[in-house]
Structure formats: C-alpha cells, structure tokens
Design a protein around this motif. Sequence first.
Motif, PDB file in Angstrom:
ATOM      1  N   TYR A  13       0.859  -1.186   0.000  1.00 43.31           N
ATOM      2  CA  TYR A  13       0.000   0.000   0.000  1.00 43.31           C
ATOM      3  C   TYR A  13       0.893   1.233   0.000  1.00 43.31           C
ATOM      4  N   VAL A  14       0.337   2.344  -0.417  1.00 46.39           N
ATOM      5  CA  VAL A  14       1.028   3.630  -0.375  1.00 46.39           C
ATOM      6  C   VAL A  14       0.049   4.677   0.144  1.00 46.39           C
ATOM      7  N   THR A  15       0.564   5.865   0.401  1.00 45.62           N
ATOM      8  CA  THR A  15      -0.282   6.973   0.822  1.00 45.62           C
ATOM      9  C   THR A  15       0.266   8.263   0.244  1.00 45.62           C
ATOM     10  N   VAL A  19       7.886   9.662  -0.045  1.00 44.12           N
ATOM     11  CA  VAL A  19       8.408   8.379   0.411  1.00 44.12           C
ATOM     12  C   VAL A  19       9.939   8.414   0.343  1.00 44.12           C
ATOM     13  N   PHE A  20      10.574   7.846   1.342  1.00 42.72           N
ATOM     14  CA  PHE A  20      12.024   7.685   1.383  1.00 42.72           C
ATOM     15  C   PHE A  20      12.311   6.318   0.767  1.00 42.72           C
ATOM     16  N   GLN A  21      12.765   6.306  -0.488  1.00 38.48           N
ATOM     17  CA  GLN A  21      12.895   5.074  -1.261  1.00 38.48           C
ATOM     18  C   GLN A  21      13.725   3.999  -0.576  1.00 38.48           C
ATOM     19  N   ALA A  22      14.781   4.375   0.099  1.00 35.37           N
ATOM     20  CA  ALA A  22      15.654   3.382   0.736  1.00 35.37           C
ATOM     21  C   ALA A  22      14.969   2.644   1.880  1.00 35.37           C
ATOM     22  N   SER A  23      13.837   3.161   2.345  1.00 35.86           N
ATOM     23  CA  SER A  23      13.126   2.525   3.457  1.00 35.86           C
ATOM     24  C   SER A  23      12.132   1.463   2.999  1.00 35.86           C
ATOM     25  N   VAL A  24      11.827   1.423   1.732  1.00 35.23           N
ATOM     26  CA  VAL A  24      10.763   0.565   1.215  1.00 35.23           C
ATOM     27  C   VAL A  24      11.221  -0.887   1.172  1.00 35.23           C
ATOM     28  N   ALA A  64       6.863   2.342  -9.372  1.00 37.26           N
ATOM     29  CA  ALA A  64       8.153   2.764  -9.910  1.00 37.26           C
ATOM     30  C   ALA A  64       8.821   3.793  -9.001  1.00 37.26           C
ATOM     31  N   ALA A  65       8.030   4.701  -8.456  1.00 41.11           N
ATOM     32  CA  ALA A  65       8.574   5.738  -7.581  1.00 41.11           C
ATOM     33  C   ALA A  65       9.087   5.172  -6.257  1.00 41.11           C
ATOM     34  N   LEU A  66       8.606   3.991  -5.855  1.00 47.30           N
ATOM     35  CA  LEU A  66       9.040   3.379  -4.599  1.00 47.30           C
ATOM     36  C   LEU A  66      10.398   2.703  -4.712  1.00 47.30           C
ATOM     37  N   ALA A 108      12.209   4.379 -12.912  1.00 46.99           N
ATOM     38  CA  ALA A 108      11.943   3.988 -14.294  1.00 46.99           C
ATOM     39  C   ALA A 108      11.050   2.775 -14.406  1.00 46.99           C
ATOM     40  N   GLY A 109      10.661   2.172 -13.298  1.00 51.29           N
ATOM     41  CA  GLY A 109       9.778   1.010 -13.350  1.00 51.29           C
ATOM     42  C   GLY A 109      10.423  -0.193 -12.694  1.00 51.29           C
TER      43      GLY A 109
END
Length: 181
Positions: free
Chosen positions: A51-53, A60-65, A170-172, A179-180
């Motif tokens: 899920y996202v918000t 979102v901090f990508q390195a945390s995902v 892609a943004a996560l 880029a996907g």
Amino acid sequence: MTKNSRALLSLLLLPILLTGCDADNEDGTARTAAGLDAAAKTWGVEPELVYVTEVSGYTVFQASVGEYDGEFVAAYRSKDRATRFGLFVDQGTLTAENCSEQPLGEVTAKRVSCERDGDAWYRQAGASHEYAIPRDGVVIRLIADTEKVDRAVLREAAEAVHRPDDAELAALSPATNGAGI
C-alpha cells in the motif's frame, strides 16, 4: 483501410488489449497485477501487503521501502527531512476487542489507548501514535512520534492509503531510479 487490414490489426492488438486490462485502482488509474507481483517479490512481501499513501509536504524515502519482520514498510519524510512517519502493513485484523492488546510499534510495555475514527483506529502509547486501518485481511499502520508528527498528518495519511498504480510502484524503487520495476 480494408476490411482484411482491420481484421488483421484487431487480431494483432487483441493480446495487448487483454494483458493491459489487469486492474484499476479505486481512482481509476491502471495497475497491472504483474507489476505489483514483481515489486512485492523484489521487496520480499506478499502483494496484498503493498500500500502507499499521499500527504501534503511528505514524500516516500525510497531506501526505506521493503520488508521488515514479515511486514511491508515505507517511511515518508517531510520535504525539509525534519519529520517522518512510517507505513507498516501486515496480515491480521484490528477490532474493538483486540485493539488495546496489540502493541503499537516497538512500544510493547506501554498501555495502548484506542479511539475509533471513521474506518480507522487512532492509537496511542507512550510517545508514539498511529492510525491503523483494517482492510481486506490486512492492517495498515501509519505511526509517528507524537512530538514530531501531529495527529492531523497521520489522519490525512490514513485517509489517502491505497493500492499503488504502476507509476507509484516505480517511484518506490530506488534501484530503477523511478523507471519502473
């Protein structure tokens, strides 16, 4: 275009049309099941946990995902990076009967207070607070420090929780630079 040309074009496009219609998000944007499955596999979680918000002023901090203790997790931080909250999704349920018995994040020794707020539960324990949303066999938790992120921000995040579309997936992912997957 001749009748035979149109028939041939229709046959060539049919597989593309059929595979492109996997699912739509609640807001009508496209989400392919294959993209969600691939992303979830990369993060080591089940697809139903992703899920996202969206919250004004936070990204979102990508390195945390990814996966943490069997849960899907993502950290969101303010543009100035001064404050952040976490999104955690795990299988389970949250009811009036078990709400105060379930620990709030890492705070296990503190008493948890629960207050119903629409479809969600607002919970507090010690210096932590969260909105917890039970949905389709999972519980989505948005948690933060009470002194750094106010309840209104967590409520906004709770109200905006949704399944990601392909662009959000892609943004996560920092590995793809957006880029996907």
